[in-house]
Each structure stands twice: as C-alpha cells, then as structure tokens.
Scaffold this motif. Structure first.
Motif: not given
Length: 576
Positions: A229-256
């Motif tokens: 038996r050969n075992e190994r633990t692999v933990r991937l690192t979550r990448l981060k992203a900066r999200l910018t949203i421009a909406s038309n109309p500007p007063d829209a309610v936006v959920e992510v």
C-alpha cells in the motif's frame, strides 16, 4: 602416342562440357533466356532440379529444349511447369503461389493471458488453438495485468503443428491511494495511458502524478511505488480572484455564488469582491428587466464581468390566451407589471410577520381566473361540455353536475404542478404555480390594506365568495361577513368584481396552492419573489375559500396543507 593422348583428353573435355551445358552446347545449340516472377516474391527457382536463384529472376544461360521450372516458397505450396525453349527465345513465367496452412497452439502459465498476433489482439485468452492458420512468421505476445508481458517471433510451417508456451513472471506491484482535497480533483499519471482510480495497482517504480482542479493551483510530483500500500495526501491550494462587475442598469441587485466543497455559498456583490477561483454563478435582478444568470469559471487573476440586462417590453393589463398544440386555448392570462410592495402584516398573526419589502423585478402573466374544471379536464383528456362563465350574471344555484366554469378543487399540489407543466409542453411557454410573494403581490394589486378594496369586511361580498349571511343561515359559523354574495359553496369563476390588476377571486371561492414550502414566518425572507424551498413537509395555501371568515380572507392570511380539499384549487403563472 602423345597425339593419341591429347586427342583423348580433348574428347573427354568436350563431352564433359557438352553434358554440363557449357560452352560447347551453347556454341552448337545456342541459349535461351527465362524470366520468373512470383507472388509473393522471394521464392526459390529450380531449373531441372537445380536452384538458379530467387524471384524476381532473369536467367540467360538456359539450354534450349524441354526444361522443368519449379518455384518453391517456405510458406506457400510449390508450383512446377514443364516448358520448351527454342534457341535465343526469351520466356516470361509468373506464378501466384497459394498460401499454405499449418496450426498454431498458444498456451500460458498462468492461464488466461491476453494474446496478440502482430499487435492484433485475439478475442480469446490463452490457451488458444488456431487451425488452419496461414504459414509465416508472426510476432506473438502474451500479457496479464500484474505479470511481465512476453513477445516472441513464431514460425508457422505448412502442414505442421506449432506450439508456443509463455511462462509469465509476476510483477512486483503496489497499490496507490491518494487522499485528495478537494475530493473531486482530477488525477493523471504522466506517460501512463491507464486512468487513475483509488487503489490502482502499478508495477514497482517511480511515477509522475499531476493533480488538477479548476480554481486551484495544480501539483505535479513523483511517487515511488513500492510493493503493498502506497499512500499520499494531496492538498491543492485554492486560487483567489478579484471580481469586478459592471451592470446596466447600475441599480441592479447582483448576487454571486461560488463552490465551497460540494456546496454553494451566496454573496451579495459589493465592489470589489475577492473570491476563490473556479466555477461561479452571477445573478442580477432589476425591476422591469429580465433576470440575468451566467455561470463561468473564474480564473486565478483579476476578472471583469459586464452585465447588460434586457428591459421588458410588455403592456401591463394586456389579456391573452396561448394556443394549445392539441387544440383550443389555455387559461385567460393578464400581464402583471414589475414593482415593489410590502408583504405580510405588522399586526397580523405570527406567521404573517415580519412585514418586509419584496421586489417583483419581473413582469409576469397570471391566470385571470382560478383554473376551472373545463380547463383541467383538457389536461386529463376529458371533453368540456358546459358554457364559459358570463361576467356580471346574478348568482344562481348551480347543479352539482354543471361544474365546467367552477374552480377545479380536490387536486393535490403535485397535480397542480403537473397541469402547469402540461400547459408548458402544449404551448411552448413556461407555466408554473405562483410563488407566495407573487400571489400576495397580485392579490394586493397595489393596495396596502387588509383587502384589495380597503379594510371594511362588509364590502367583501362584492369582491369575494366567503363566509357570509347565506352560509350563516345554513351553518353555524363563528365569524361571517355582514353581507351576502348569494352563493353557498364554490361558485363560478369571475362572477364577482376583479381587483385593480383585473384578476378575479384572489380571495375566497377556492383557496389556492402556491409553489412555496411552508415556513412558520418571514424571518428568513430575502426580499425576492423566489419560492421558499425549505423542508417541504407541507405547502403554503393562500386566499381563503367560500367558507372562510373575514379574518381568514385577507391578502396576508396564510395557511398550509399536505393533501387535498374540496375547497382548494389553484391558478397558474406564465413567465414572459
């Protein structure tokens, strides 16, 4: 004497040369040329039993006269021809050699090895017996998972039995178990065609593994695989992203929404928003605009997303009916405008609180009337036989058998949903049950009073078939309206006055199923018109029925049920 000896020697040499087909016969008789070809080439050519070469062959020293030409090949049947050659003749001979067959038997230890001949796998595993089998030289291989494969060159001779035995040696193997986080990460074993699965058995050695998942930094590593038996633990690192949203109309309610493991987390968008990279869903709502929904994979770097919402071009109050593919038309519908209203009641029962603001961002069409027996019978394949309701007729007793223009009752929540789905298939448009918020928005029709016409229950009988003097005269009722609509029981649809949206019987007559699961109060309300999809042990019912007291027939009154009732029906909504 000496001359006699010389003459004898010359005679001997001449005779030997003659019988050997040497210079003398050629000078006297001349010579002929013979060309021999064969399919396949490479066959031996014998002239009068003497090998003179292999095909393709040109032989210029053939003695004229009768000669036997024989063509032989190791893996084909021999062919012989008797030909007569003249002096200086050139003769061409072509021979198609027929294939010769032998037999081939292949065995393996252990039994069951997969066999391939010239890289073409056989259907059967060892032992196999192939007869007849064309003579020739073949590359034969045997393999079993976990054992060293073997390959040999095997010669099958004509009319002979060829036996091949493979003694396979077991490979030293190990089992590989990778503990992955996230658990659905993809694993590839570099330079190995076999896909990874937990517990995969691999021969001993060092392997390169690559682990990937959208939104995570990939890992590539070497793993020595030993026996066992050969075992190994692999933990991937979550990448981060900066999200910018421009909406038309500007007063829209936006959920992510983004994934956290196997679940989804919802966030109200505020600029800028830093999220884990990977799959995200962006939803935007604005009054008078079509809802916007996009699913995308967010890279591990800053990302800009532009939202362009489509404005509705509809005429509030317009009435229409959709044609059915099977003939006829669906229910009467009226277009309800988008808007904002206050749902619930600050001084009502506990389940009507807290009162809260709800945005109806999408205009929609709602049934002008509750679904009738005639309309529901179309869905069930029955033929409606009775007249459509005539608006403004005085209330008259209606025999039990004349129900075509009455609300269909006694239907389950699932049956009401099935009818809406059937309308969708028949018309090609999305039909459904209204959400509880949509129902109350239509019932209020722009009002904020207990009833759409005000707060005076004595006016109910002009707008709603509820518990009134007619009912009180027949049954003892704790609370009745101080008015009389002249009907006892469920009455025809559209008989009383419509509300400001042009919709009939939102209160009274038959109480109505809505799409929401029941919830005890509005403490978890999110201000949208989406149906509540919690624990569906029961479903919400709105509007009261013909026997409801005035306090049970308000626009904010709520109840619930798990089954059918002969005073419970429904109406439909159609998305635009």
């Amino acid at each position: 004497m000496r001359w006699l000896l010389v003459a004898g020697l010359v005679a001997f040499v001449a005779a030997a040369d003659w019988f050997a087909g040497g210079i003398g016969p050629r000078m006297v008789l001349g010579s002929a040329t013979i060309r021999v070809t064969s399919t396949p080439p490479g066959a031996d050519v014998l002239l009068d039993g003497e090998r003179v070469g292999a095909t393709p062959l040109r032989y210029d020293d053939t003695r004229p006269g009768e000669v036997v030409v024989r063509v032989e090949h190791r893996y084909h049947e021999a062919v012989a021809q008797r030909v007569h050659l003249a002096r200086d003749e050139s003769r061409e001979i072509h021979v198609d050699l027929a294939a010769a067959n032998g037999t081939l038997e292949i065995v393996s230890n252990p039994r069951g090895a997969a066999i391939a001949i010239d890289e073409r796998p056989l259907d059967d595993a060892a032992p196999v017996f192939l007869a007849p089998y064309p003579a020739g030289v073949y590359e034969v291989s045997a393999s079993i998972e976990g054992w060293h494969p073997q390959t040999r060159n095997v010669e099958v001779l004509p009319n002979a039995r060829t036996e091949v035995a493979f003694e396979l040696e077991r490979l030293p193997v190990g089992e590989v178990f990778l503990d992955l986080n996230p658990s659905d990460a993809r694993v590839d074993i570099v330079d190995l065609d076999e896909p990874y699965h937990r517990g995969i058995r691999l021969p001993r050695g060092t392997y390169v593994f690559r682990v990937e998942r959208d939104g995570y930094a990939s890992q590539t590593f070497e793993l020595p695989v030993l026996r066992g038996r050969n075992e190994r633990t692999v933990r991937l690192t979550r990448l981060k992203a900066r999200l910018t949203i421009a909406s038309n109309p500007p007063d829209a309610v936006v959920e992510v929404s983004y994934r956290t493991g196997q679940a989804w987390r919802d966030l109200r968008y505020t600029e800028p928003l830093t999220l884990p990279a990977g799959e995200v869903t962006i939803e935007a709502r604005a009054v008078g605009y079509r809802n916007y929904v996009r699913r995308l994979v967010l890279p591990g770097r800053p990302h800009v997303h532009n939202i362009h919402m489509q404005a509705f071009d509809v005429e509030p109050g317009r009435r229409f009916r959709d044609a059915l593919a099977s003939g006829g038309h669906g229910p009467h519908l009226v277009v309800i405008p988008a808007g904002v209203f206050r749902m619930g009641s600050a001084d009502g029962s506990h389940d009507e609180r807290p009162a809260h603001e709800v945005a109806i961002t999408q205009p929609f069409a709602v049934g002008v009337f509750e679904v009738t027996h005639a309309e529901f019978d179309q869905h069930r394949g029955k033929v409606p036989t009775l007249k459509q309701p005539v608006r403004g007729e005085p209330a008259l007793p209606v025999p039990a058998e004349t129900l075509a223009d009455h609300p269909v009752t006694g239907v389950t929540w699932s049956a009401a949903k099935a009818y809406a789905a059937w309308l969708g298939r028949e018309t090609g448009y999305p039909y459904r049950l209204p959400s509880e918020a949509e129902w109350e928005y239509v019932a209020r029709a722009g009002s904020q009073t207990r009833y759409p016409f005000g707060d005076d229950p004595s006016e109910l009988c002009r707008h709603a078939n509820v518990a009134d003097r007619t009912l009180a005269a027949r049954f003892r009722k704790y609370s009745t309206a101080e008015c009389d609509d002249g009907v006892l029981g469920v009455g025809p649809v559209g008989r009383l006055a419509a509300n400001a949206f042009g919709v009939y019987d939102m209160l009274g007559n038959a109480e109505e199923w809505v799409a929401d699961c029941w919830r005890r109060n509005y403490s978890s309300a999110d201000g949208t018109a989406r149906p509540y999809a919690g624990n569906c042990g029961a479903y919400a019912v709105r509007g009261g029925a013909w026997d409801s007291a005035p306090e049970e027939a308000t626009v904010s009154f709520r109840s619930f049920s798990t089954g059918t009732n002969q005073a419970r029906g429904f109406r439909v909504v159609r998305d635009l």
